[in-house]
Design a protein around this motif. Structure first.
Motif, PDB file in Angstrom:
ATOM      1  N   VAL A 147       1.017  -1.277  -0.051  1.00  0.00           N
ATOM      2  CA  VAL A 147       0.004   0.105  -0.027  1.00  0.00           C
ATOM      3  C   VAL A 147       0.931   1.136  -0.320  1.00  0.00           C
ATOM      4  O   VAL A 147       0.465   2.390  -0.839  1.00  0.00           O
ATOM      5  N   GLU A 148       1.825   1.153   0.837  1.00  0.00           N
ATOM      6  CA  GLU A 148       2.770   2.210   0.777  1.00  0.00           C
ATOM      7  C   GLU A 148       3.595   2.695  -0.262  1.00  0.00           C
ATOM      8  O   GLU A 148       3.687   3.772  -0.895  1.00  0.00           O
ATOM      9  N   GLN A 149       4.283   1.709  -0.786  1.00  0.00           N
ATOM     10  CA  GLN A 149       4.920   1.732  -2.127  1.00  0.00           C
ATOM     11  C   GLN A 149       4.050   2.092  -3.409  1.00  0.00           C
ATOM     12  O   GLN A 149       4.439   2.899  -4.229  1.00  0.00           O
ATOM     13  N   THR A 150       2.959   1.463  -3.371  1.00  0.00           N
ATOM     14  CA  THR A 150       1.707   1.936  -4.373  1.00  0.00           C
ATOM     15  C   THR A 150       1.267   3.375  -4.543  1.00  0.00           C
ATOM     16  O   THR A 150       1.515   4.127  -5.413  1.00  0.00           O
ATOM     17  N   PHE A 151       1.152   3.883  -3.276  1.00  0.00           N
ATOM     18  CA  PHE A 151       0.830   5.279  -2.956  1.00  0.00           C
ATOM     19  C   PHE A 151       1.803   6.194  -3.366  1.00  0.00           C
ATOM     20  O   PHE A 151       1.745   7.250  -3.979  1.00  0.00           O
ATOM     21  N   LYS A 152       3.208   5.740  -2.841  1.00  0.00           N
ATOM     22  CA  LYS A 152       4.224   6.619  -3.120  1.00  0.00           C
ATOM     23  C   LYS A 152       4.577   6.847  -4.555  1.00  0.00           C
ATOM     24  O   LYS A 152       4.779   7.886  -4.956  1.00  0.00           O
ATOM     25  N   GLN A 153       4.161   5.820  -5.287  1.00  0.00           N
ATOM     26  CA  GLN A 153       4.549   5.950  -6.750  1.00  0.00           C
ATOM     27  C   GLN A 153       3.597   6.624  -7.383  1.00  0.00           C
ATOM     28  O   GLN A 153       3.861   7.429  -8.356  1.00  0.00           O
ATOM     29  N   GLN A 154       2.184   6.730  -6.834  1.00  0.00           N
ATOM     30  CA  GLN A 154       1.224   7.341  -7.405  1.00  0.00           C
ATOM     31  C   GLN A 154       1.480   9.103  -7.116  1.00  0.00           C
ATOM     32  O   GLN A 154       1.422   9.938  -7.776  1.00  0.00           O
ATOM     33  N   ALA A 155       1.999   9.318  -5.791  1.00  0.00           N
ATOM     34  CA  ALA A 155       2.412  10.644  -5.502  1.00  0.00           C
ATOM     35  C   ALA A 155       3.802  11.019  -6.239  1.00  0.00           C
ATOM     36  O   ALA A 155       3.465  12.306  -6.642  1.00  0.00           O
ATOM     37  N   GLU A 156       4.511  10.355  -6.592  1.00  0.00           N
ATOM     38  CA  GLU A 156       5.544  10.621  -7.350  1.00  0.00           C
ATOM     39  C   GLU A 156       5.387  11.064  -8.933  1.00  0.00           C
ATOM     40  O   GLU A 156       5.751  11.937  -9.363  1.00  0.00           O
ATOM     41  N   ALA A 157       4.089  10.467  -9.351  1.00  0.00           N
ATOM     42  CA  ALA A 157       3.553  10.629 -10.648  1.00  0.00           C
ATOM     43  C   ALA A 157       3.083  12.112 -10.632  1.00  0.00           C
ATOM     44  O   ALA A 157       2.881  12.519 -11.585  1.00  0.00           O
TER      45      ALA A 157
END
Length: 385
Positions: A326-336
């Motif tokens: 959850v954390e990594q996926t959310f982080k990737q979306q935030a970085e996008a």
């Protein structure tokens, strides 16, 4: 899940068994007259090998080859010979190293084991029930084998979780004979699959000793039930406060890569079953995912389902990996969504900090979960050694 071409419900190991389906299971099935397990196995399509030839287009002649064999269904061959209109008898054309393993080779030894092993005062033969699903003309088979009374009892609930195994095979080279731990949550009719690592026997070489294979597996089922109860008890103590999260329950499942339609069903069930729909424990979140997969999954039983089952099981058995995902996926979306200066927005930074707080709580228990999961996954390991 795709609809089987044929579904057979069974109760008791053979005609001598005086056993009826449990009331909760009988309510779920549309099949009124279950057969015995032994009869259900005998009625499954079987396979034999036949010679293979190829046509030489230059001579218009058929040339036989010993490097391949046709895997065919013998009763359909007979129907074809009598000018009837049978189903296609051909399953597969593998190399000559392929060994046919028929359902009676695998499951007749299981009936012997069930007669010998007991659950309390009752032989397992007297309490076995479940269903067999056939696909592709019976060339692919999956079955759930359950035992009435072998169960996990949860506090505050009248409906137990009934334990058993899922097993199956195919004649197309896609599925070796396999078995894995399985449970059915009677409260919500959820199927909890892949409780243990899958143990397989390939269609190569000599057929193994399936009696010993099943003997060990049946002896391990009680331990699997105890393991599952311990996981559930601990998972109910780990909660996700969605009022403090940057996502809602649907988005939680989507961050775990469940498709939107499954995420919505999972979230709806989890919210309705939680004591507080905004502060949901990991067992209830797992149950929501299994509810969606059991009742609404539209794909194929097999690899496409297994992927999502592993995701659902991680919520219960490996909450640390779940929160990390959850954390990594959310982080990737935030970085996008990072601005042109390469700076992640303050809102996203705060959100990641919120997710991180759950992660710290879970990581305090990580070693305990990891050790127990290793024991659970390896319950059948001695079968393949």
């Amino acid at each position: 899940m795709r609809t089987p071409e044929t579904t057979t419900v069974f109760a008791g190991v053979d005609g001598r068994t005086d056993f009826e389906l449990p009331a909760w299971y009988a309510r779920e099935t549309t099949i009124d007259n279950p057969v015995s397990f032994a009869e259900a196995i005998r009625n499954l399509p079987r396979a034999i090998t036949s010679d293979v030839a190829y046509k030489n287009p230059y001579t218009d002649e058929w040339v036989q080859t010993e490097r391949h064999n046709a895997i065919v269904e013998p009763t359909r061959l007979a129907s074809q010979a009598s000018d009837e209109t049978p189903s296609d008898p051909l399953f597969h054309i593998p190399t000559d190293s392929y060994s046919v393993i028929n359902p009676t080779d695998v499951y007749a030894p299981l009936t012997d084991v069930l007669r010998e092993q007991t659950l309390g005062e009752h032989p397992l033969a007297d309490v076995v029930f479940g269903e067999i699903r056939q696909y592709r003309g019976g060339g692919e088979v999956h079955m759930d084998i359950l035992f009435d009374g072998l169960s996990v009892e949860l506090p505050g609930r009248n409906d137990p979780i009934t334990m058993g195994v899922t097993s199956g095979y195919d004649y197309f080279g896609g599925h070796a004979v396999y078995v894995e731990g399985f449970a059915r949550d009677n409260y919500c009719a959820n199927s909890i699959r892949r409780l243990t690592d899958r143990k397989t026997v390939k269609h190569v070489g000599e057929v193994g000793d399936f009696y010993a294979w099943w003997e060990i597996i049946m002896e391990q089922l009680g331990f699997v039930a105890n393991d599952l109860l311990a996981f559930i008890e601990d998972a109910t103590e780990i909660t996700v406060d969605f009022t403090a999260m940057p996502f809602d329950v649907v988005e939680f499942y989507e961050l775990l890569d469940l498709p939107e339609y499954l995420a919505k069903h999972a979230a709806s069930d989890a919210r309705s079953e939680a004591a507080d729909p905004l502060d949901i424990d990991m067992w209830t979140l797992h149950s929501g995912a299994t509810y969606a997969l059991t009742h609404f999954f539209s794909g194929k039983e097999g690899a496409s389902l297994d992927r999502y089952v592993r995701t659902a099981n991680d919520i219960l058995f490996n909450p640390e990996a779940t929160i990390d995902t959850v954390e990594q996926t959310f982080k990737q979306q935030a970085e996008a969504d990072t601005d042109q200066n390469g700076q992640t927005g303050l809102e996203s930074q705060v959100a990641l900090a919120q997710i991180g707080r759950i992660g710290r709580d879970v990581r305090e228990r990580a070693e305990q979960f990891e050790h127990r999961e290793a024991l659970l996954r390896d319950r059948f390991v001695s079968v393949s050694e």
